[in-house]
Design an enzyme around this catalytic site. Structure first.
Site, PDB file in Angstrom:
ATOM      1  N   GLY A  69      46.241  33.950  49.523  1.00  0.00           N
ATOM      2  CA  GLY A  69      46.245  35.446  49.674  1.00  0.00           C
ATOM      3  C   GLY A  69      45.149  36.049  49.249  1.00  0.00           C
ATOM      4  N   HIS A 115      51.057  38.347  42.939  1.00  0.00           N
ATOM      5  CA  HIS A 115      49.776  38.568  42.779  1.00  0.00           C
ATOM      6  C   HIS A 115      48.740  39.568  43.530  1.00  0.00           C
ATOM      7  CE1 HIS A 115      46.013  36.005  41.581  1.00  0.00           C
ATOM      8  NE2 HIS A 115      45.608  36.835  42.319  1.00  0.00           N
ATOM      9  N   GLU A 116      48.931  39.575  44.780  1.00  0.00           N
ATOM     10  CA  GLU A 116      48.198  40.260  45.575  1.00  0.00           C
ATOM     11  C   GLU A 116      48.760  41.958  45.547  1.00  0.00           C
ATOM     12  OE1 GLU A 116      45.709  38.850  46.907  1.00  0.00           O
ATOM     13  OE2 GLU A 116      46.430  36.874  46.628  1.00  0.00           O
ATOM     14  N   HIS A 151      46.887  43.098  42.471  1.00  0.00           N
ATOM     15  CA  HIS A 151      45.409  43.372  42.837  1.00  0.00           C
ATOM     16  C   HIS A 151      45.174  44.984  43.158  1.00  0.00           C
ATOM     17  CE1 HIS A 151      42.816  40.204  42.084  1.00  0.00           C
ATOM     18  NE2 HIS A 151      43.640  39.199  43.014  1.00  0.00           N
ATOM     19  N   GLN A 206      39.240  42.399  46.826  1.00  0.00           N
ATOM     20  CA  GLN A 206      38.636  41.236  46.952  1.00  0.00           C
ATOM     21  C   GLN A 206      37.454  41.283  47.651  1.00  0.00           C
ATOM     22  OE1 GLN A 206      42.431  38.685  46.579  1.00  0.00           O
ATOM     23  NE2 GLN A 206      40.889  37.783  45.120  1.00  0.00           N
ATOM     24  N   CYS A 244      42.694  32.779  41.131  1.00  0.00           N
ATOM     25  CA  CYS A 244      42.155  33.751  41.956  1.00  0.00           C
ATOM     26  C   CYS A 244      40.981  33.595  42.399  1.00  0.00           C
ATOM     27  CB  CYS A 244      42.136  34.891  40.707  1.00  0.00           C
ATOM     28  SG  CYS A 244      41.958  36.706  41.575  1.00  0.00           S
ATOM     29  N   LEU A 245      40.796  33.932  43.699  1.00  0.00           N
ATOM     30  CA  LEU A 245      39.478  33.562  44.308  1.00  0.00           C
ATOM     31  C   LEU A 245      38.594  34.532  43.926  1.00  0.00           C
ATOM     32  CD1 LEU A 245      40.636  33.717  48.095  1.00  0.00           C
ATOM     33  CD2 LEU A 245      40.323  31.816  46.646  1.00  0.00           C
TER      34      LEU A 245
HETATM   35 ZN    ZN Z   1      43.334  37.261  43.087  1.00  0.00          ZN
END
Ligand code: ZN
Length: 197
Positions: A55, A148-149, A152, A60, A106-107
């Site tokens: 995701g 999670h997304e 964000h 991000q 998390c990226l």
């Molecule tokens: Zn993340």
């Protein structure tokens, strides 16, 4: 035209890291569903794929619009792919609410993982990249991804949901591996670790 058509043809962008202001502020609703938006969605898919993520939220890649993309397996290992603008997540309560604690990452904090309890199912409603309504019911990792997304896009990173002690460990894990991720990752790929070699 389906959203699946937007999963190709994009350009990989650098992934923004925790601590960058755009990641810690609520986003703005998407109101314009034009070619620029869909080109941006293509870039988000390309970036998520390059980073081997399930995701990716607009914040991000440094954009303050309320939009995320996903390509994520559910509890039955069925991979769901799509884009959601202006997502609203609904979580079960009462007897339907079961928390599941799983390692989350998390990226935007590459290499860092920490267990986090979240509801094991989630419903997400919003609009696709053409302004049409979309609804997704997620189980397993997909349920976690939708939460999670959407977090964000409200300016929340999963570290915000951890205890101070757990958050400290998370940053330690990240620090150990941070040297493998160039500043513009995944435009420049991750370096191979000694273990990989
Ligand atoms: Zn993340």
């Amino acid at each position: 035209m389906s959203d699946d058509d937007l999963t190709t043809g994009g350009t990989v962008r650098p992934i923004t890291r925790w601590g960058t202001p755009v990641m810690h502020q609520p986003t703005k609703p998407v109101t314009v569903f034009d070619d620029e938006l869909r080109s941006f969605v293509r870039d988000m898919f390309a970036t998520m794929e390059a980073a081997s993520g399930v995701g990716l939220a607009a914040t991000q890649v440094g954009d303050d619009r309320s939009i995320f993309v996903y390509a994520c397996p559910d509890d039955d290992d069925v991979v769901h792919v799509g884009v959601v603008c202006n997502p609203v997540v609904t979580l079960p309560d009462g007897k339907d609410r079961n928390l599941e604690s799983t390692e989350e990452g998390c990226l935007s904090l590459p290499g860092g993982y920490a267990p986090l309890a979240r509801p094991d199912i989630a419903h997400c409603a919003g609009l696709d990249a053409f302004g049409e309504p979309v609804e997704i019911d997620g189980t397993g990792l997909l349920a976690r991804c939708l939460q999670h997304e959407t977090d964000h896009l409200g300016g929340t990173v999963f570290g915000d949901r951890l205890s101070a002690r757990s958050r400290k460990k998370l940053y330690e894990h990240h620090e150990e591996l941070a040297h493998l991720y160039p500043d513009d990752w995944p435009v420049t790929p991750k370096k191979r670790s000694a273990i990989d070699q």
